[in-house]
Design a protein around this motif. Structure first.
Motif, PDB file in Angstrom:
ATOM      1  N   UNK A  68       0.809  -1.212   0.000  1.00  0.00           N
ATOM      2  CA  UNK A  68       0.000   0.000   0.000  1.00  0.00           C
ATOM      3  C   UNK A  68       0.847   1.269   0.000  1.00  0.00           C
ATOM      4  N   UNK A  69       2.080   1.173   0.485  1.00  0.00           N
ATOM      5  CA  UNK A  69       2.913   2.376   0.565  1.00  0.00           C
ATOM      6  C   UNK A  69       3.640   2.677  -0.741  1.00  0.00           C
ATOM      7  N   UNK A  70       3.465   1.832  -1.744  1.00  0.00           N
ATOM      8  CA  UNK A  70       4.128   2.067  -3.020  1.00  0.00           C
ATOM      9  C   UNK A  70       5.541   1.526  -3.040  1.00  0.00           C
ATOM     10  N   UNK A  71       6.235   1.775  -4.125  1.00  0.00           N
ATOM     11  CA  UNK A  71       7.604   1.301  -4.295  1.00  0.00           C
ATOM     12  C   UNK A  71       8.538   2.475  -4.496  1.00  0.00           C
ATOM     13  N   UNK A  72       9.812   2.232  -4.272  1.00  0.00           N
ATOM     14  CA  UNK A  72      10.825   3.231  -4.574  1.00  0.00           C
ATOM     15  C   UNK A  72      11.049   3.231  -6.083  1.00  0.00           C
ATOM     16  N   UNK A  73      10.902   4.371  -6.758  1.00  0.00           N
ATOM     17  CA  UNK A  73      11.051   4.393  -8.215  1.00  0.00           C
ATOM     18  C   UNK A  73      12.504   4.237  -8.644  1.00  0.00           C
ATOM     19  N   UNK A  74      12.695   3.611  -9.783  1.00  0.00           N
ATOM     20  CA  UNK A  74      14.032   3.385 -10.337  1.00  0.00           C
ATOM     21  C   UNK A  74      14.005   3.667 -11.835  1.00  0.00           C
ATOM     22  N   UNK A  75      15.191   3.844 -12.406  1.00  0.00           N
ATOM     23  CA  UNK A  75      15.349   3.927 -13.857  1.00  0.00           C
ATOM     24  C   UNK A  75      16.355   2.873 -14.278  1.00  0.00           C
ATOM     25  N   UNK A  76      16.263   2.451 -15.513  1.00  0.00           N
ATOM     26  CA  UNK A  76      17.183   1.429 -16.005  1.00  0.00           C
ATOM     27  C   UNK A  76      18.545   2.072 -16.291  1.00  0.00           C
ATOM     28  N   UNK A  77      19.581   1.521 -15.697  1.00  0.00           N
ATOM     29  CA  UNK A  77      20.934   2.023 -15.899  1.00  0.00           C
ATOM     30  C   UNK A  77      21.915   0.887 -15.615  1.00  0.00           C
ATOM     31  N   UNK A  78      22.954   0.732 -16.421  1.00  0.00           N
ATOM     32  CA  UNK A  78      23.373   1.540 -17.567  1.00  0.00           C
ATOM     33  C   UNK A  78      22.397   1.422 -18.737  1.00  0.00           C
ATOM     34  N   UNK A  79      22.502   2.391 -19.638  1.00  0.00           N
ATOM     35  CA  UNK A  79      21.643   2.370 -20.810  1.00  0.00           C
ATOM     36  C   UNK A  79      22.152   1.381 -21.859  1.00  0.00           C
ATOM     37  N   UNK A  80      23.466   1.223 -21.967  1.00  0.00           N
ATOM     38  CA  UNK A  80      24.016   0.294 -22.948  1.00  0.00           C
ATOM     39  C   UNK A  80      23.772  -1.146 -22.509  1.00  0.00           C
ATOM     40  N   UNK A  81      23.224  -1.958 -23.433  1.00  0.00           N
ATOM     41  CA  UNK A  81      23.026  -3.391 -23.235  1.00  0.00           C
ATOM     42  C   UNK A  81      23.580  -4.121 -24.454  1.00  0.00           C
ATOM     43  N   UNK A  82      23.808  -5.399 -24.282  1.00  0.00           N
ATOM     44  CA  UNK A  82      24.249  -6.188 -25.443  1.00  0.00           C
ATOM     45  C   UNK A  82      23.528  -7.523 -25.447  1.00  0.00           C
ATOM     46  N   UNK A  83      23.442  -8.108 -26.628  1.00  0.00           N
ATOM     47  CA  UNK A  83      22.797  -9.410 -26.800  1.00  0.00           C
ATOM     48  C   UNK A  83      23.849 -10.507 -26.638  1.00  0.00           C
ATOM     49  N   UNK A  84      23.643 -11.455 -25.736  1.00  0.00           N
ATOM     50  CA  UNK A  84      24.655 -12.498 -25.536  1.00  0.00           C
ATOM     51  C   UNK A  84      24.777 -13.475 -26.700  1.00  0.00           C
ATOM     52  N   UNK A  85      23.840 -13.428 -27.673  1.00  0.00           N
ATOM     53  CA  UNK A  85      23.925 -14.328 -28.824  1.00  0.00           C
ATOM     54  C   UNK A  85      24.608 -13.656 -30.008  1.00  0.00           C
ATOM     55  N   UNK A  86      24.003 -12.578 -30.500  1.00  0.00           N
ATOM     56  CA  UNK A  86      24.569 -11.929 -31.687  1.00  0.00           C
ATOM     57  C   UNK A  86      25.607 -10.872 -31.319  1.00  0.00           C
ATOM     58  N   UNK A  87      25.743 -10.568 -30.030  1.00  0.00           N
ATOM     59  CA  UNK A  87      26.749  -9.648 -29.494  1.00  0.00           C
ATOM     60  C   UNK A  87      26.518  -8.183 -29.883  1.00  0.00           C
ATOM     61  N   UNK A  88      25.341  -7.866 -30.368  1.00  0.00           N
ATOM     62  CA  UNK A  88      25.030  -6.475 -30.707  1.00  0.00           C
ATOM     63  C   UNK A  88      25.071  -5.623 -29.431  1.00  0.00           C
TER      64      UNK A  88
END
Length: 571
Positions: A68-88
């Protein structure tokens, strides 16, 4: 992709995963955002007037606890991600940001392992594009990067960046060295935890760190133990209505407080006591802003004096007898059967920890605009207070051993300051290092008999000039923090056995002679004879990040065992 919502204990949102920190959640990574984005209401307020005045806020609030008290807000970080298959390699919104999967091979994305921080608290993604394209250009116009591993080892030299533009591949070897990004990218002054905040001008160099590294986020936490007259029921009532009472007329004060004084359910409350508390609170608010040292000095005196209190007083402590075999070194042992501590987060640092005994303007801010509250947690528990003989401590502090060991720590601090291009902080006193080390040794010993795990106990050191004591108390707000077995160990004979056993254990480490005879060790060389086999504690137990520890100051060198602070107990 992980389906469970990431969780953290409420206390961790002040000490471990506070504003601006990176929170690992399975294969994902998030950053906790500023407190001006938190959903919080007055029913989560925590009152501690002395600490609030010290940090120049009106009140503290507990982090939201979900449901009922809600959650602590977050943002996704780091912004850079990669694909473990194609490595993009790309920013996550250029994949599928809803499923967090690669649009080409539907594999779950992995966040970048690396971030770039500066000592002003700014943080941004590792500059992959600039690192790859520095001093060289490709022949094509498109830029689709890939992050690959040669597989030969896990070193940075085997992590390779490539781009579709045809630029020669580059590995990440050397990216973690100081100044590695000096000719690549300057600090952009980014503050992603403050949503919508403008970037700041910054001249500090960027340092590359792993996103899970401990020096990505150093909490600036100040705590205070509730002491009389602020721990009693009169103070709690006045604090509850302080917004009205702080500038109210005498008639209004009477109208607000008289019903409490007349209540038969509040036998410990009196109208005279409430009026006296209003006067004290007005003096506190009008006086100078107390420092952390001021708060500690008041606590030290309160622990010495003790307080029987009543059923509604959150501070109860009484002095017990000291065993005859300890009277040469110990002046007082007190059983604190009831304690209340409030810990507040008021900023943070990156790369290098900042001094937190004063409000440091170099600390990163928790909000975009000034707010009148800070996040905090409240811990109720028990403890044992130990005060050493002041004359003995002062005499030992002037010994050659004390001066020699402190000089080594001072040199380590000087070198760290030069490397970080910061002014050198004041080195710790021999008194502080010895009492801090003793607190660690005693805490470990008490945990064996008290029924608490080591991580549920915490130290509080009082080692300013004229002080020579420490408090070991329950630090956990969960079930392990209310077992009731710690204060009972303050009995004369029981504590004497525990202290002698602690000193005996400190005299020898399973890593000796390496531990005892090696030079500066630990983070930045700020420990001497201390390691995980002897003095180091879990991060929840030590208020000084496991630095400034030295067993030799307690028990002396093996060839001169009479030189330690506690040598009278072992020779």
């Amino acid at each position: 992709m992980a389906s469970d919502r990431p969780k953290a204990r409420q206390s961790q949102l002040v000490t471990t995963y506070g504003v601006g920190s990176l929170f690992p959640a399975g294969d994902e990574s998030f950053m906790v955002v500023g407190i001006d984005e938190w959903e919080n209401s007055e029913r989560f307020e925590i009152e501690e007037p002395r600490l609030a005045r010290s940090l120049e806020v009106d009140v503290f609030r507990a982090p939201p606890a979900g449901l009922r008290s809600g959650d602590v807000p977050v943002v996704r970080f780091p912004e850079y991600h990669y694909c473990p298959r194609c490595r993009r390699l790309d920013r996550f919104w250029k994949f599928d940001p809803r499923s967090m999967q690669c649009t080409d091979c539907q594999a779950d994305l992995t966040p970048s392992r690396f971030v770039a921080c500066c000592e002003s608290g700014h943080i941004e993604d590792f500059p992959y594009f600039q690192w790859l394209h520095k001093r060289q250009q490709g022949t094509g116009g498109a830029h689709a990067m890939a992050l690959k591993s040669r597989g030969a080892s896990s070193s940075l030299a085997d992590i390779v960046l490539s781009c579709s533009c045809g630029v020669p591949e580059v590995d990440l070897d050397g990216s973690f060295t100081a100044g590695a990004l000096r000719d690549v990218k300057s600090c952009g002054g980014r503050r992603p935890w403050l949503l919508g905040a403008d970037d700041q001008q910054c001249e500090k160099p960027l340092r590359v760190l792993q996103r899970g590294s401990s020096n990505v986020w150093f909490a600036a936490v100040r705590s205070s133990i509730s002491i009389p007259p602020w721990s009693g029921p009169n103070a709690k009532i006045v604090t509850k209505h302080w917004d009205i009472l702080k500038s109210a007329s005498d008639s209004t004060i009477t109208d607000v407080l008289q019903p409490y004084a007349s209540s038969t359910r509040l036998s410990a409350v009196s109208f005279e006591g409430l009026i006296a508390q209003v006067r004290l609170r007005r003096v506190l608010d009008a006086g100078h802003v107390p420092t952390d040292a001021d708060l500690r000095a008041e606590e030290y005196l309160a622990l010495i004096e003790g307080n029987d209190g009543g059923a509604h007083d959150s501070f109860q402590s009484r002095s017990v007898g000291v065993a005859s075999e300890l009277q040469r070194v110990v002046a007082q042992v007190s059983s604190a059967t009831r304690l209340r501590e409030v810990r507040a987060l008021y900023g943070f640092a990156r790369v290098t920890p900042m001094p937190t005994d004063t409000v440091n303007p170099s600390l990163a801010a928790l909000s975009k605009t000034n707010v009148n509250w800070l996040p905090a947690t409240e811990v109720l528990g028990e403890g044992i207070f130990v005060r050493l003989d002041e004359a003995m401590t002062a005499f030992w502090e002037k010994s050659p051993l004390a001066a020699e060991r402190c000089a080594v720590l001072a040199e380590s601090l000087r070198r760290r300051a030069i490397a970080a291009d910061l002014p050198a902080p004041e080195p710790p006193s021999a008194r502080f290092v010895a009492i801090h080390s003793l607190a660690h040794a005693v805490l470990q010993e008490l945990s064996l008999d008290a029924g608490y795990p080591v991580g549920s106990l915490r130290e509080r050191v009082y080692a300013a000039p004229g002080q020579a004591g420490f408090l070991v108390y329950t630090a956990s707000s969960d079930a392990a923090g209310s077992l009731g077995g710690l204060a009972a160990l303050a009995g004369a004979d029981t504590f004497a056995r525990a202290l002698q056993a602690a000193v005996s254990r400190a005299g020898w480490c399973s890593n000796d002679p390496v531990c005892g005879e090696s030079g500066p060790s630990g983070a930045d060389g700020l420990n001497l004879a201390a390691c995980h086999a002897c003095l180091l504690l879990p991060e929840t137990s030590c208020e000084h990040r496991n630095i400034y520890l030295d067993r030799v100051m307690l028990t002396g060198h093996p060839d001169t065992p009479e030189g330690g602070l506690l040598s009278p107990l072992v020779v």
